[in-house]
Motif scaffolding. Structure first.
Motif, PDB file in Angstrom:
ATOM      1  N   GLY A  10       9.509  10.231   8.899  1.00 36.03           N
ATOM      2  CA  GLY A  10       8.828  11.133   8.600  1.00 36.03           C
ATOM      3  C   GLY A  10       7.339  10.853   8.489  1.00 36.03           C
ATOM      4  O   GLY A  10       6.767   9.665   9.175  1.00 36.03           O
ATOM      5  N   SER A  11       6.318  11.418   7.891  1.00 34.14           N
ATOM      6  CA  SER A  11       4.869  11.100   7.910  1.00 34.14           C
ATOM      7  C   SER A  11       4.589  10.771   6.253  1.00 34.14           C
ATOM      8  O   SER A  11       4.720  11.435   5.674  1.00 34.14           O
ATOM      9  CB  SER A  11       4.002  12.515   8.342  1.00 34.14           C
ATOM     10  N   VAL A  12       3.789   9.671   6.213  1.00 35.98           N
ATOM     11  CA  VAL A  12       3.301   9.492   4.959  1.00 35.98           C
ATOM     12  C   VAL A  12       1.962   8.940   4.979  1.00 35.98           C
ATOM     13  O   VAL A  12       1.600   8.746   6.279  1.00 35.98           O
ATOM     14  CB  VAL A  12       4.157   8.378   4.669  1.00 35.98           C
ATOM     15  N   GLU A  13       1.371   8.858   3.801  1.00 44.49           N
ATOM     16  CA  GLU A  13      -0.204   8.136   4.026  1.00 44.49           C
ATOM     17  C   GLU A  13      -0.026   6.711   3.774  1.00 44.49           C
ATOM     18  O   GLU A  13       1.177   6.172   3.220  1.00 44.49           O
ATOM     19  CB  GLU A  13      -1.130   8.809   2.767  1.00 44.49           C
ATOM     20  N   LEU A  85       3.284   1.051   3.484  1.00 48.17           N
ATOM     21  CA  LEU A  85       3.458   1.200   4.726  1.00 48.17           C
ATOM     22  C   LEU A  85       1.888   1.360   5.269  1.00 48.17           C
ATOM     23  O   LEU A  85       0.903   1.681   4.530  1.00 48.17           O
ATOM     24  CB  LEU A  85       3.989   2.630   5.098  1.00 48.17           C
ATOM     25  N   MET A  86       1.584   0.790   6.414  1.00 47.57           N
ATOM     26  CA  MET A  86       0.407   0.892   7.263  1.00 47.57           C
ATOM     27  C   MET A  86       0.504   1.624   8.405  1.00 47.57           C
ATOM     28  O   MET A  86       1.337   1.870   9.079  1.00 47.57           O
ATOM     29  CB  MET A  86      -0.136  -0.496   7.442  1.00 47.57           C
ATOM     30  N   PRO A  87      -0.907   1.811   8.974  1.00 48.44           N
ATOM     31  CA  PRO A  87      -0.825   2.939  10.206  1.00 48.44           C
ATOM     32  C   PRO A  87      -0.078   1.897  11.325  1.00 48.44           C
ATOM     33  O   PRO A  87       0.337   2.787  12.097  1.00 48.44           O
ATOM     34  CB  PRO A  87      -2.488   3.005  10.444  1.00 48.44           C
ATOM     35  N   GLU A  88      -0.298   0.638  11.298  1.00 51.76           N
ATOM     36  CA  GLU A  88       0.385  -0.251  12.309  1.00 51.76           C
ATOM     37  C   GLU A  88       1.927  -0.199  12.161  1.00 51.76           C
ATOM     38  O   GLU A  88       2.520  -0.622  13.132  1.00 51.76           O
ATOM     39  CB  GLU A  88      -0.124  -1.620  12.503  1.00 51.76           C
ATOM     40  N   VAL A 119       2.540   6.701   9.872  1.00 50.65           N
ATOM     41  CA  VAL A 119       1.680   6.519   8.646  1.00 50.65           C
ATOM     42  C   VAL A 119       0.127   6.905   9.079  1.00 50.65           C
ATOM     43  O   VAL A 119      -0.403   6.260   9.703  1.00 50.65           O
ATOM     44  CB  VAL A 119       1.670   4.764   8.364  1.00 50.65           C
ATOM     45  N   SER A 120      -0.431   7.595   8.402  1.00 52.06           N
ATOM     46  CA  SER A 120      -1.793   8.049   8.571  1.00 52.06           C
ATOM     47  C   SER A 120      -2.574   7.737   7.448  1.00 52.06           C
ATOM     48  O   SER A 120      -2.334   7.356   6.228  1.00 52.06           O
ATOM     49  CB  SER A 120      -1.760   9.564   8.414  1.00 52.06           C
TER      50      SER A 120
END
Length: 121
Positions: A10-13, A85-88, A119-120
């Motif tokens: 999914g998508s998370v920050e 979580l990180m963008p990478e 991850v945004s």
């Protein structure tokens, strides 16, 4: 026929968490290894974590301390808890299983279809 089904992406920050699951079915034997790999856009598939039969889990340095791999042996489900979580970390994550050893990616015989993690910042 062995089947691995990934889920949970999914998508998370940044700083968020996700838990991936992989349901394995159809095997009449026990896997030597089960693990998670990921592939970011334009990059090669890379190893993330694995559990080797009768041995402890192992992690890539990039995720050590943030990700936890576990296996529910009764239900044959592999999980990956991903924290901080990180963008990478953004990539398609694949569950994989190896019947005879797992010294390299090529040893993994069976693969899930993949689940997207974004991850945004």
């Amino acid at each position: 026929q062995v089947d691995l089904v990934d889920s949970g992406g999914g998508s998370v920050e940044v700083g968020g968490s996700l838990r991936l699951s992989c349901a394995a079915s159809g095997a009449s034997f026990e896997f030597d290894c089960m693990g998670w790999f990921r592939q970011a856009a334009g990059k090669e598939r890379e190893w993330v974590a694995q559990i080797v039969r009768d041995r402890g889990p192992r992690y890539a340095d990039s995720v050590k301390g943030r990700f936890t791999i576990s296996k529910d042996n009764a239900n044959n489900i592999l999980k990956l808890q991903m924290n901080s979580l990180m963008p990478e970390d953004s990539a398609i994550y694949y569950c994989a299983a190896a019947r005879w050893g797992c010294r390299s990616l090529e040893d993994y015989n069976y693969w899930g279809q993949g689940t997207q993690v974004t991850v945004s910042s």
